[in-house]
Motif scaffolding. Structure first.
Motif, PDB file in Angstrom:
ATOM      1  N   PRO A   1      99.530  48.544  61.572  1.00 18.77           N
ATOM      2  CA  PRO A   1      99.287  49.967  61.863  1.00 18.77           C
ATOM      3  C   PRO A   1      98.423  50.212  63.096  1.00 18.77           C
ATOM      4  O   PRO A   1      98.351  51.341  63.575  1.00 18.77           O
ATOM      5  N   VAL A   2      97.785  49.175  63.620  1.00 14.23           N
ATOM      6  CA  VAL A   2      96.988  49.341  64.844  1.00 14.23           C
ATOM      7  C   VAL A   2      97.891  49.338  66.083  1.00 14.23           C
ATOM      8  O   VAL A   2      97.504  49.780  67.151  1.00 14.23           O
ATOM      9  N   GLN A   3      99.139  48.872  65.921  1.00 17.91           N
ATOM     10  CA  GLN A   3     100.084  48.903  67.047  1.00 17.91           C
ATOM     11  C   GLN A   3     100.146  50.318  67.606  1.00 17.91           C
ATOM     12  O   GLN A   3     100.312  51.270  66.845  1.00 17.91           O
ATOM     13  N   PRO A   4     100.086  50.500  68.928  1.00 18.72           N
ATOM     14  CA  PRO A   4     100.076  51.855  69.487  1.00 18.72           C
ATOM     15  C   PRO A   4     101.338  52.651  69.167  1.00 18.72           C
ATOM     16  O   PRO A   4     101.300  53.873  69.070  1.00 18.72           O
ATOM     17  N   ASP A   5     102.469  51.957  68.975  1.00 14.68           N
ATOM     18  CA  ASP A   5     103.733  52.632  68.715  1.00 14.68           C
ATOM     19  C   ASP A   5     103.918  52.991  67.247  1.00 14.68           C
ATOM     20  O   ASP A   5     104.802  53.770  66.899  1.00 14.68           O
ATOM     21  N   PHE A   6     103.093  52.422  66.376  1.00 16.29           N
ATOM     22  CA  PHE A   6     103.298  52.554  64.927  1.00 16.29           C
ATOM     23  C   PHE A   6     103.383  54.002  64.442  1.00 16.29           C
ATOM     24  O   PHE A   6     104.333  54.356  63.730  1.00 16.29           O
ATOM     25  N   PRO A   7     102.437  54.900  64.798  1.00 17.63           N
ATOM     26  CA  PRO A   7     102.489  56.267  64.253  1.00 17.63           C
ATOM     27  C   PRO A   7     103.700  57.060  64.737  1.00 17.63           C
ATOM     28  O   PRO A   7     104.045  58.084  64.138  1.00 17.63           O
TER      29      PRO A   7
END
Ligand code: ZN
Lengths: 127, 389
Positions: free
Chosen positions: B128-134
Motif C-alpha cells: 500500500p505504500v506504492q505510489p500507484d496503489f490508491p
C-alpha cells in the motif's frame, strides 16, 4: 483494504485530492512551469521535474481510451482508462451505464457518489 | 561493455511437478538448483554467483543462499516480475565478464497452486505504500483485466480479433500434446478458445495461462568452463532490458517494453529477427505473445494478428515456432513467473534436446523474451539471444 483513511497515512502527498472529491470537486495536478497536467497526481511534475505543481479544477470529462468488463466477478464491473480532456489518462471504473453499450472512445463524464472503503472515487459514466 | 560471447548456459532444469503440496518453497529451489548443476556436470561447490527474483522467500537472496549453504562472491536479486530470470542471464553474463563470478546459479520456485493463490482475477494487493496503489487498487485492477485493456485497445487500433489471438493458444496446445509434464495436453481449436467463458473482455479462459507450482534453474558459466563440460555450448549472443510505464498519464497500451529491449539485443547480437529459428515468448495471455512478437520486430506493429494465424507459430508447420514445451498457456507457469521456463526451452531447442515432434531442425540461433510486472500499468522486459556453437 478496510478504511481508505488508513491507506492515506502513507500518502499525505495527495490527501487534498481525496478531500476535495468528498466536497464534490475533481482536481487535476498541473505543473506551473511546463503547464502540463499529469496523472496520478504528484508533488513533483513527472514531465519536467519541477516542484511548482498545483491543483486545478478538472472538467470531469473525457473519452474511454480502453476498458474491460470483468465477467468473472459476483457482479460484473468495468475497469477503464479514461483520457481526460485535460490530457492525461487515468484508471477508473465505468459505472451507472449499460455494460454492453461501452465502447472504446465513447464520451464519459464523472459520476459522483461512488465510494470504496468510505472514500469517494473518481468513477465515470457514459455521456 | 558487451556481453556477446562472454558467457554460456551450461545447465538447465525444469521441475517436473505442477503441484507440490508436500515440499517447501526453499526445498523446491534446492531441487532445481541441484538438477541444473547435474545437467551441467558441475557441483554446488562450483557455484560462486547466485541470482533470484521476487519469488525467493526472505530478504533478497539471503535466506536461500543460507538454506542451500552456498559460498558465493556475487549475488543479485533484481526483480522485474516474471521476466526476471531472462534478465538474470544477462546480469550473470555481465558479472562473469567483469570477473565477479565464474559459475552463476539462477533459481525460481514456488507453490501458488498448493497455497490456493490463483491471482489472475483477484484485485491486486501490492504494497500500500506504492505510489500507484490508491489509484489502482480501489478500481479492482487485476492481472487479467489490466492485460485485457491492452488487448482491447490493440483490437480498436489494428482490428485484431479474438480468433487471431486464439491461434496462439492453438499453437501452444499443439506443442503441449508432446510434453508428458504439461498441465493441459489436449489440442484445442480456435472455436474452443473463443467459445470458452469470457473472463475479462476480450480475454477468454483459454486466452489465460495456467497456475502451477514448480520451478526451474539455470547455470551460466564462463566460456572457458563451458568448453570443458560435456554439453553443447550455448553462448549468450546478446541481451537487453527495458522498463515501460505510464509516463505521467501519456502512455500507449498497444506496445510493450520489448520494443525497447528487442532492438538493443539484436544490435548486440549483430543479427535481425529473420535470423532467429525459434522463440520462447512469455505467454501470460495470448495477447502478451502477440504484442511482444510485434515489438521484437518479427512482424510490423499491428500485423501480429495475421502473423500468428493459420499455425504460423506451430513447429514444423509455421515460419516461427514458439514455446515448444507448451508454454505458460499449456505446460506450466511456476509462481506466476514465466521467464525461467522460456530460457529452459530455448536452450533445449539449441541443444537439439526438445521433443522430436517439436524440435526445430538446425536450430542455431534462438531468442527468449518476457515482460514482467503488468503490461497494463508498468512492466520490465528482458530479451536474450542465444547461439549454439
Ligand atoms: Zn512540468
Amino acid at each position: 483494504m478496510a478504511d481508505f483513511s488508513d491507506l492515506m497515512i502513507h500518502h499525505p502527498e495527495t490527501a487534498e485530492f481525496w478531500q476535495a472529491l468528498e466536497e464534490g470537486r475533481f482536481l487535476i495536478r498541473f505543473c506551473a512551469d511546463c503547464e502540463k497536467a499529469h496523472w496520478y497526481p504528484r508533488a513533483i511534475c513527472p514531465h519536467c521535474h519541477s516542484a511548482h505543481t498545483e491543483w486545478r479544477e478538472g472538467s470531469g470529462e473525457g473519452n474511454i481510451y480502453s476498458y474491460s468488463v470483468m465477467r468473472r466477478a459476483e457482479t460484473p464491473y468495468t475497469i477503464a482508462y479514461v483520457r481526460l480532456d485535460e490530457g492525461p489518462i487515468l484508471m477508473t471504473n465505468i459505472v451507472d451505464s449499460d455494460l454492453e453499450a461501452i465502447t472504446v472512445e465513447h464520451r464519459v463524464r464523472l459520476a459522483w457518489g461512488h465510494k470504496v472503503d468510505g472514500q469517494t472515487m473518481p468513477m465515470f459514466a457514459l455521456s | 561493455m558487451s556481453i556477446r560471447g562472454k558467457a554460456c548456459i551450461a545447465g538447465i532444469y525444469e521441475h517436473p511437478l505442477r503441484k507440490a503440496p508436500d515440499k517447501s518453497v526453499a526445498q523446491l529451489h534446492a531441487e532445481v538448483a541441484l538438477g541444473a548443476l547435474a545437467d551441467a556436470g558441475l557441483t554446488i561447490d562450483d557455484v560462486d554467483g547466485y541470482f533470484c527474483g521476487g519469488d525467493a522467500p526472505g530478504t533478497g537472496p539471503l535466506s536461500l543462499i543460507d538454506y542451500m549453504n552456498l559460498n558465493v562472491r556475487h549475488a543479485d536479486s533484481s526483480n522485474i516480475g516474471g521476466a526476471s530470470y531472462i534478465l538474470h542471464v544477462g546480469h550473470a553474463a555481465e558479472a562473469i565478464a567483469a570477473g565477479k563470478c565464474d559459475v552463476a546459479l539462477i533459481t525460481l520456485a514456488g507453490r501458488p497452486r498448493s497455497e490456493g493463490l490463483s491471482k489472475g482475477i483477484v484485485p491486486r494487493t501490492d504494497n500500500p505504500v506504492q505510489p500507484d496503489f490508491p489509484w489502482e487498487s480501489p478500481m479492482r485492477m487485476t492481472t487479467v483485466n489490466a492485460y485485457a485493456m491492452c488487448a482491447m485497445r490493440h483490437m480498436y487500433e489494428y482490428g485484431t480479433t479474438s480468433e487471431q489471438l486464439a491461434w496462439i493458444k492453438v499453437a501452444a496446445s499443439h506443442h503441449a500434446q508432446h510434453n508428458p509434464n504439461a498441465m493441459l495436453r489436449d489440442v484445442v481449436t480456435v472455436e474452443d478458445v473463443v467459445n470458452s467463458p469470457m473472463i475479462a473482455d476480450p480475454l477468454h479462459r483459454l486466452d489465460c495461462c495456467v497456475v502451477s507450482d514448480g520451478g526451474g534453474a539455470l547455470v551460466v558459466v564462463r566460456p572457458e568452463i563451458a568448453k570443458e563440460l560435456n554439453r553443447p555450448k550455448i553462448m549468450v549472443r546478446g541481451g537487453a532490458e527495458a522498463v515501460k510505464h505510464q509516463s505521467g498519464g501519456t502512455f500507449d497500451l498497444t506496445w510493450s517494453a520489448g520494443a525497447l529491449s528487442g532492438p538493443k539485443a539484436f544490435e548486440e547480437a549483430g543479427i535481425t529477427p529473420d535470423d532467429i529459428k525459434y522463440v520462447s515468448v512469455y505467454d501470460s495471455f495470448t495477447y502478451t505473445v502477440l504484442t511482444q512478437l510485434e515489438d521484437l520486430g518479427f512482424c510490423e506493429k499491428g500485423k501480429g494478428g495475421a502473423f500468428v494465424s493459420d499455425g504460423n507459430l506451430i513447429s514444423g508447420v509455421g515460419k516461427l515456432p514458439f514455446n515448444t514445451d507448451g508454454g505458460g498457456l499449456c505446460n506450466n507457469h511456476p509462481v506466476h513467473r514465466g521467464g525461467m521456463t522460456k530460457v529452459i526451452e530455448t536452450v533445449r531447442q539449441l541443444r537439439g534436446e526438445a521433443h522430436p515432434a517439436v524440435q526445430v531442425p538446425g536450430c542455431d540461433l534462438a531468442l527468449a523474451h518476457g515482460t514482467g510486472g503488468n503490461l497494463g500499468t508498468r512492466h520490465g522486459a528482458a530479451t536474450l539471444i542465444l547461439e549454439r556453437q
